[in-house]
Design a protein around this motif. Sequence first.
Motif, mmCIF file in Angstrom:
data_model
loop_
_atom_site.group_PDB
_atom_site.id
_atom_site.type_symbol
_atom_site.label_atom_id
_atom_site.label_comp_id
_atom_site.label_asym_id
_atom_site.label_seq_id
_atom_site.Cartn_x
_atom_site.Cartn_y
_atom_site.Cartn_z
ATOM 1 N N LYS A 19 0.859 -1.181 0.000
ATOM 2 C CA LYS A 19 0.000 0.000 0.000
ATOM 3 C C LYS A 19 0.899 1.236 0.000
ATOM 4 O O LYS A 19 1.770 1.367 0.862
ATOM 5 N N VAL A 20 0.674 2.105 -0.961
ATOM 6 C CA VAL A 20 1.483 3.323 -1.040
ATOM 7 C C VAL A 20 0.555 4.541 -0.999
ATOM 8 O O VAL A 20 -0.657 4.422 -1.157
ATOM 9 N N THR A 21 1.166 5.699 -0.771
ATOM 10 C CA THR A 21 0.388 6.926 -0.917
ATOM 11 C C THR A 21 1.183 7.892 -1.772
ATOM 12 O O THR A 21 2.389 7.712 -1.963
ATOM 13 N N TRP A 22 0.487 8.900 -2.304
ATOM 14 C CA TRP A 22 1.113 9.790 -3.279
ATOM 15 C C TRP A 22 1.146 11.225 -2.782
ATOM 16 O O TRP A 22 0.122 11.765 -2.368
ATOM 17 N N HIS A 23 2.339 11.825 -2.825
ATOM 18 C CA HIS A 23 2.444 13.258 -2.534
ATOM 19 C C HIS A 23 2.685 13.983 -3.844
ATOM 20 O O HIS A 23 3.707 13.771 -4.497
ATOM 21 N N SER B 158 2.728 2.042 3.468
ATOM 22 C CA SER B 158 4.078 1.802 3.968
ATOM 23 C C SER B 158 5.108 2.659 3.246
ATOM 24 O O SER B 158 6.222 2.825 3.723
ATOM 25 N N VAL B 159 4.728 3.198 2.094
ATOM 26 C CA VAL B 159 5.654 4.064 1.363
ATOM 27 C C VAL B 159 4.921 5.303 0.848
ATOM 28 O O VAL B 159 3.791 5.195 0.376
ATOM 29 N N LEU B 160 5.580 6.461 0.949
ATOM 30 C CA LEU B 160 5.070 7.676 0.332
ATOM 31 C C LEU B 160 5.924 7.960 -0.898
ATOM 32 O O LEU B 160 7.151 7.996 -0.819
ATOM 33 N N LEU B 161 5.273 8.149 -2.022
ATOM 34 C CA LEU B 161 5.988 8.362 -3.275
ATOM 35 C C LEU B 161 5.802 9.800 -3.747
ATOM 36 O O LEU B 161 4.785 10.428 -3.473
ATOM 37 N N SER B 162 6.799 10.278 -4.497
ATOM 38 C CA SER B 162 6.678 11.602 -5.090
ATOM 39 C C SER B 162 7.605 11.705 -6.290
ATOM 40 O O SER B 162 8.478 10.859 -6.485
ATOM 41 N N THR B 163 7.371 12.759 -7.092
ATOM 42 C CA THR B 163 8.267 13.002 -8.225
ATOM 43 C C THR B 163 9.472 13.835 -7.820
ATOM 44 O O THR B 163 10.363 14.019 -8.629
ATOM 45 N N ASP B 164 9.451 14.389 -6.610
ATOM 46 C CA ASP B 164 10.423 15.424 -6.305
ATOM 47 C C ASP B 164 11.308 15.168 -5.101
ATOM 48 O O ASP B 164 10.823 14.952 -3.986
ATOM 49 N N GLY B 165 12.618 15.247 -5.332
ATOM 50 C CA GLY B 165 13.618 15.026 -4.293
ATOM 51 C C GLY B 165 13.475 15.988 -3.128
ATOM 52 O O GLY B 165 13.679 15.610 -1.982
ATOM 53 N N HIS C 285 11.364 7.805 -4.246
ATOM 54 C CA HIS C 285 11.111 8.501 -5.507
ATOM 55 C C HIS C 285 10.335 7.573 -6.430
ATOM 56 O O HIS C 285 10.606 6.373 -6.490
ATOM 57 N N ILE C 286 9.379 8.115 -7.138
ATOM 58 C CA ILE C 286 8.526 7.317 -8.019
ATOM 59 C C ILE C 286 9.341 6.480 -9.011
ATOM 60 O O ILE C 286 9.003 5.323 -9.288
ATOM 61 N N ALA C 287 10.436 7.026 -9.528
ATOM 62 C CA ALA C 287 11.228 6.302 -10.534
ATOM 63 C C ALA C 287 11.810 5.022 -9.937
ATOM 64 O O ALA C 287 11.742 3.948 -10.535
ATOM 65 N N GLU C 288 12.339 5.181 -8.745
ATOM 66 C CA GLU C 288 12.957 4.039 -8.081
ATOM 67 C C GLU C 288 11.906 2.975 -7.783
ATOM 68 O O GLU C 288 12.123 1.782 -7.976
ATOM 69 N N PHE C 289 10.749 3.419 -7.322
ATOM 70 C CA PHE C 289 9.653 2.496 -6.996
ATOM 71 C C PHE C 289 9.205 1.737 -8.243
ATOM 72 O O PHE C 289 9.073 0.513 -8.239
ATOM 73 N N LEU C 290 8.988 2.468 -9.319
ATOM 74 C CA LEU C 290 8.507 1.831 -10.553
ATOM 75 C C LEU C 290 9.532 0.831 -11.078
ATOM 76 O O LEU C 290 9.193 -0.266 -11.516
ATOM 77 N N TRP C 291 10.793 1.224 -11.024
ATOM 78 C CA TRP C 291 11.847 0.335 -11.537
ATOM 79 C C TRP C 291 11.924 -0.931 -10.693
ATOM 80 O O TRP C 291 11.976 -2.042 -11.226
ATOM 81 N N GLU C 292 11.876 -0.760 -9.386
ATOM 82 C CA GLU C 292 11.952 -1.939 -8.493
ATOM 83 C C GLU C 292 10.790 -2.898 -8.714
ATOM 84 O O GLU C 292 10.962 -4.108 -8.660
ATOM 85 N N ARG C 293 9.597 -2.337 -8.944
ATOM 86 C CA ARG C 293 8.405 -3.180 -9.062
ATOM 87 C C ARG C 293 8.324 -3.892 -10.402
ATOM 88 O O ARG C 293 7.615 -4.885 -10.528
ATOM 89 N N THR C 294 8.973 -3.345 -11.401
ATOM 90 C CA THR C 294 8.726 -3.857 -12.749
ATOM 91 C C THR C 294 9.900 -4.645 -13.322
ATOM 92 O O THR C 294 9.804 -5.177 -14.411
ATOM 93 N N HIS C 295 10.997 -4.701 -12.590
ATOM 94 C CA HIS C 295 12.151 -5.429 -13.123
ATOM 95 C C HIS C 295 12.764 -6.337 -12.080
ATOM 96 O O HIS C 295 13.073 -5.899 -10.984
ATOM 97 N N ALA C 296 12.926 -7.621 -12.476
ATOM 98 C CA ALA C 296 13.527 -8.598 -11.577
ATOM 99 C C ALA C 296 14.980 -8.229 -11.365
ATOM 100 O O ALA C 296 15.645 -7.766 -12.277
#
Lengths: 240, 248, 481
Positions: free
Chosen positions: B136-140, B208-215, B236-247
């Motif tokens: 479960k994530v949330t978005w800022h 459990s994680v808050l995601l955002s586009t901005d450092g 960071h959203i990029a890191e999250f997306l990469w982790e979730r979509t690539h083994a």
Amino acid sequence: MTDATTSSAASSSARAAILSRLRAAGGGGPLPPLDVTVLERRQWPARERMERLRKGMEAVHTEFLEATPGNWTAVARAFCDREGLKNLLYGPGSEAGARLAADWAADRGAGQGAGGTQLMPYDRPVEAFKDELFNGVDAGFTGTVGGVAETGGLLLMPDAAEPRLMSLVPPIHLALLRASTIQDSFWSAVKALGWGRRLPPNALMISGPSKTADIEQTLAYGVHGPKRLIVILVDDLELA
Amino acid sequence: MNGSKPKKVYFYGTCLVDLFFPDAGMAGIQLLRAAGVEVVFPQGQTCCGQPAYNCGYWEEARDVARTQVALFPEDLPVILPSGSCAGMMKVHYPELFHGQPDEAQVRAFSGRVYELTQFLVQVLGVKLTDLGEPVKVTWHSSCHAVRDLGLKGEPQSLIGQLANVELAPLARTHECCGFGGTFSVRQPEISGAMSCDKAADAEATGASVLLSTDGGCLMNVNGTLEAKGSALKVQHIAEFLWERTHAR
Amino acid sequence: MHAELEVHFRDSAAKALLDPQLRANFRRAMDGLMAKRKAQFPDPADLQDLRDLSTAIRSRSLLNLPDLLEQFEANCTKNGIRVHWAETCEEANELILGILQSKGAKTLVKGKSMVSEEMHLNAFLEQHGIEALESDLGEYIIQLDGETPSHIIMPAIHKNKDQIARQFSQKIKDAKYTEDVDELTAMARKVLRQKFLDADAGLSGVNFAVAETGTLCLVENEGNGRMSTHVPPLHIAVMGLEKVVARLEDVAPLYAILTRSATGQAVSTYFNLITGPRGTGEKDGPQDVHLVILDNGRSRIYADPQLRATLRCIRCGACMNHCPVYTRVGGHAYEAVYPGPIGKILTPQMEGVGVRHDLIHGSSLCGACGEVCPVEIPIPEILVRLRREATHTDAGSQVAGKGTGRTRTEDWAWRLWAGLLKRPRLYRLAAWFATRFGKALPAGAPLIQNWTRTRTKPVPARRSLQERMRSEAQSGGTRHD
């Protein structure tokens, strides 16, 4: 007197200085166009206009009495008697006021409600009965020159026949509205009534009884002006 | 369809990602590569110049901005893992260089700037496959990403593609987290109060994680959560997306 | 020079933040107002059309301002409204005093007017033996406590009903203690109706001034505005010179967007159009109507093409309702007549960008204000511009106090900043040090200390992104996996 003269000299030098600064700044650029389609979109058929107005005004605690062109004075009278009003302020010189008074008298002649609400004419300058107006009047009756469907609202043009304070000072304001005079929006009403070209010393829109939300955003009605606004809505749409 | 998609892009890391979130920068580059795009990463990147611009030191901001614009001469999209810096380069560079001799050149550059998720969704139209465990994530939403740059839910739509990710709505989602660059040190009390409120709203989501586009936002909210000893992490959203979509 | 920079916004804001009651009052109020506004604009495209139209109307009014003012004045005069002009608040106060004295007026009831707050009219009149009584319920509440408005639309929004209940029971004669809002309202009604009846004069602001008809438009819910302008024999209106629009038709959309943006109402209870004193045969209304048009720095704001947008404002207060800073510190912390985002751009332009330096920096530039502004005033951009003006003396600028917020420390800081960031090699070296030793920076160092009072210290990564991309390029690989 000296003060007034000095201030007028100061005022005209201020005027000159201000206007010259504004002119020096220059207009700068063409006027942006006005696209009023957003206002033109606000249009409804006549019956819907009546419903919208009613819904909008009821949402801010306005009460409605349904009436016909033939029975509205009786409806007004029945309301006054039901509420046990001691008197009703009216403008004898206005068309609606004259009709109200005539029917009231006829009813009395027919033996109805002899001890009921007394009509009280607003026929003197306010200075002659200010105290009575503030402390001795239960309700005021006025006509309207139209209504506004979009948001709900009555349009009034107080004048010699129907003075300004009739719709403000008494705790109850009774207003006569003919459904056929309801406009789409305030914008279209301004155009329909020609208010943009010429206005009397006072004109106004009223959407409900006086209210405030200054204490903790809690709505409270009847703060300075009328505590209740009663619209006698005359359905004259079939005739129009 | 593929024909209109660019084959090659520039990547601009931004100073905060460079120093504090390099994993997010790497992930952004990987996401672009995974979508079949060649990524050019010019060395010599420093900062977009926003802090000086916002404080009225425009000569200093321009000096820095010029060195950055010069790193991206080819007519390629410039991708940033930050809504705020992308907003600076896309929206505010033309204002900053208004009337300057190199205005045209800077405007042309600004026209090529994209925020990462904006580019992934609008230009590349990426399709993601979730490989991760349920979470479960949330978005800022970063203020500058939304209000300056005009992001319209691109990051959320990417998260929405991930089957095992639940996106919990954040109360007052459009309210600033309190960072605001120099604001956070010039007005530390107000900034701190805003950050604490944001952290509390984020915790209340149960994510459990808050995601955002901005450092900047991430650094701010993370610092606040850490100071509170919160279990909620930021990413960071990029890191999250990469982790979730690539083994791995 | 440095001493002039002290305006205490940071200090008073910090104090406000420590008041849980105040913070709860504002949070609740602002959340409610935001929700109500949102409910009034269900269709974003319709809202944008209405904003565009409203912005165009206000922009056109400003482009034609001197002509419209003259036309407005001529029509007012024709209608029997006496028009006066004032460059400063002092002049405006003197004008009003002169008018009151010429009529022998001793008591003045006031409808809500922010311009009169700007003039500090009440205090001025009291010095001259004239009682000025606020009649808007919110204004009345704060006047009882000698306070100033904390919001331009809802002046007593910082108080909750318990506080008001205590105050009424202490300050209104024969009042009993009650927390019932209807009963509290009834108490104020009783006091104020007598005041309307007795007052020698009434004062009001002006929401819109119509040039073509010479009309003053007043927007209100309570009826105190109508009482103040129609019951006493003398009505004095005050307005900023930017309030004029060409036609009544133009007022319609502005009015529609004003009430929706301000309090989330589709329409106010009253929309009052005053086009003259008591007419021939009329039985009520004031015998005399005077209008004071105030400049107070507006014509200087007008001179700047970008800053002119400040004058588009229709005083709805939506910017404060949506401001995360205002929501937390409330209106009084700004120590200015106009608080919130609009105040942050208006006050420094009126009083000087140097002296109100920390107001223009009291924003995270989040943009919430600009987003909701019904007339699209680019408040964040103007804040950035004023930060520029505060620290520089650009040729052609007419901004009050330009350059007076400049400090040697800040100059050096930005010079150093640029010196480092325009030299990639130097940056690379600094980044190397930061990634290796950044952890060692003490949390109590200057500036960092401001950060760490509510947060942990940010720690740089072990290797920067550029360093990692360099290694990748050197190893010839483009992919990790």
